[in-house]
Write a protein that holds these residues in place. Structure first.
Motif, mmCIF file in Angstrom:
data_model
loop_
_atom_site.group_PDB
_atom_site.id
_atom_site.type_symbol
_atom_site.label_atom_id
_atom_site.label_comp_id
_atom_site.label_asym_id
_atom_site.label_seq_id
_atom_site.Cartn_x
_atom_site.Cartn_y
_atom_site.Cartn_z
ATOM 1 N N VAL A 104 34.853 39.589 39.592
ATOM 2 C CA VAL A 104 35.901 40.179 40.432
ATOM 3 C C VAL A 104 36.536 41.375 39.722
ATOM 4 N N GLU A 105 36.708 41.298 38.402
ATOM 5 C CA GLU A 105 37.225 42.447 37.667
ATOM 6 C C GLU A 105 36.277 43.634 37.790
ATOM 7 N N GLN A 106 34.973 43.378 37.709
ATOM 8 C CA GLN A 106 33.976 44.434 37.892
ATOM 9 C C GLN A 106 34.048 45.005 39.305
ATOM 10 N N ALA A 107 34.221 44.130 40.283
ATOM 11 C CA ALA A 107 34.289 44.569 41.681
ATOM 12 C C ALA A 107 35.496 45.469 41.903
ATOM 13 N N VAL A 145 37.099 32.202 43.764
ATOM 14 C CA VAL A 145 37.152 33.570 44.272
ATOM 15 C C VAL A 145 38.569 33.904 44.740
ATOM 16 N N SER A 146 39.191 32.981 45.457
ATOM 17 C CA SER A 146 40.560 33.213 45.942
ATOM 18 C C SER A 146 41.511 33.456 44.781
ATOM 19 N N GLN A 147 41.431 32.613 43.758
ATOM 20 C CA GLN A 147 42.315 32.764 42.604
ATOM 21 C C GLN A 147 42.078 34.093 41.892
ATOM 22 N N ALA A 148 40.810 34.500 41.818
ATOM 23 C CA ALA A 148 40.478 35.711 41.077
ATOM 24 C C ALA A 148 40.926 36.987 41.796
ATOM 25 N N VAL A 149 40.852 36.994 43.138
ATOM 26 C CA VAL A 149 41.174 38.229 43.861
ATOM 27 C C VAL A 149 42.664 38.373 44.142
#
Length: 268
Positions: free
Chosen positions: A64-67, A111-115
């Motif tokens: 997610v950081e890369q995205a 994914v939710s936590q990361a974004v």
């Protein structure tokens, strides 16, 4: 900028194509990104394929950081990655059950936590949680699939309340049946027990040979949903699925009412 998980086939690929056709920039994630190479060539500079296994929490946060770095922001996140565990509840092994929930429930949570920090930092954004029109109740042979989606439904309702104050809008997208390959390449089958064969045969006959619509037919709904200034908390995608969900809700309400006299014997 869109981030779409499970984008190498099925609904995820259809959503990615629709967003790109609409001029959006997309980071498309999958465990294996080779199927996305041709699409990346078709949209140079606007599609970034990114390898990500949603079951790996640390890997999800790194991806997610890369995205977010790829295009400088996240606007719409489509939490789409999923799999099918097909078989009776008794038949499934512990390994199969845990692996299934790691993808369909925990993966979506990671994914939710990361974004969320990225969406919160920009003061808005959309998180579309792809569940199922059948998440409101279990059904033989697909009980674990329904369980994972029902758990994601519940967590997403809570999440929507928690992040609304930050301008982040969460929608539970209850998908109908589409020809996504979920029951073929996306399926883990249990070892059948003979005692369940009559019911298995009955269920397979019920599923029938009906041809499911193509995933791209659902994409316009997702594009319209993402553009709404005030999106709904829940949305059923599919005309037939809408009718089925309404029918299931009515049947459940009728069941509750038929036993109301027993429910009301307790004061709580």
């Amino acid at each position: 900028m869109w981030l779409i998980t499970g984008a190498s086939r099925g609904l995820g690929e259809a959503f990615a194509r629709a967003a790109l056709a609409d001029g959006e920039r997309v980071v498309a994630t999958a465990r294996h990104v080779e199927p996305l190479e041709a699409l990346a060539d078709q949209y140079p500079g606007r599609l970034v394929p990114l390898s990500m296994d949603v079951a790996d929490r640390q890997g999800v946060f790194a991806a997610v950081e890369q995205a977010a770095a790829a295009f400088g922001r996240l606007d719409v996140v489509v939490n789409n990655a999923g799999a099918m565990l097909y078989g009776m509840v008794e038949e499934a092994t512990e390994e199969q059950i845990r692996a299934h929930m790691d993808v369909n429930f925990f993966g979506a949570v990671w994914v939710s936590q990361a974004v969320l920090p990225h969406l919160r930092a920009r003061g808005g954004g959309r998180l579309l949680q792809v569940t199922s029109m059948g998440s409101g109740g279990g059904m033989a042979t697909v009980g674990y699939y329904g369980a994972g989606k029902a758990a994601l439904d519940s967590v997403s309702e809570a999440l929507a309340m928690e992040v609304e104050g930050f301008g982040v809008k969460v929608t539970i997208v209850q998908m109908g049946g589409y020809d996504t390959g979920l029951f073929t390449v996306g399926t883990t089958n249990t070892e059948p027990l003979a005692r369940y064969q009559p019911l298995r045969t009955e269920m397979e006959a019920m599923w029938g040979d009906a041809v499911a619509p193509e995933p791209q037919t659902a994409a316009p709904v997702i594009m319209a949903l993402a553009a709404l200034p005030h999106p709904p908390r829940r949305l059923i995608v599919g005309s037939q699925s809408f009718e089925h969900v309404m029918e299931m809700d009515r049947a459940q309400a009728d069941l509750y009412r038929s036993w109301e006299h027993l429910s009301r014997l307790a004061p709580g």
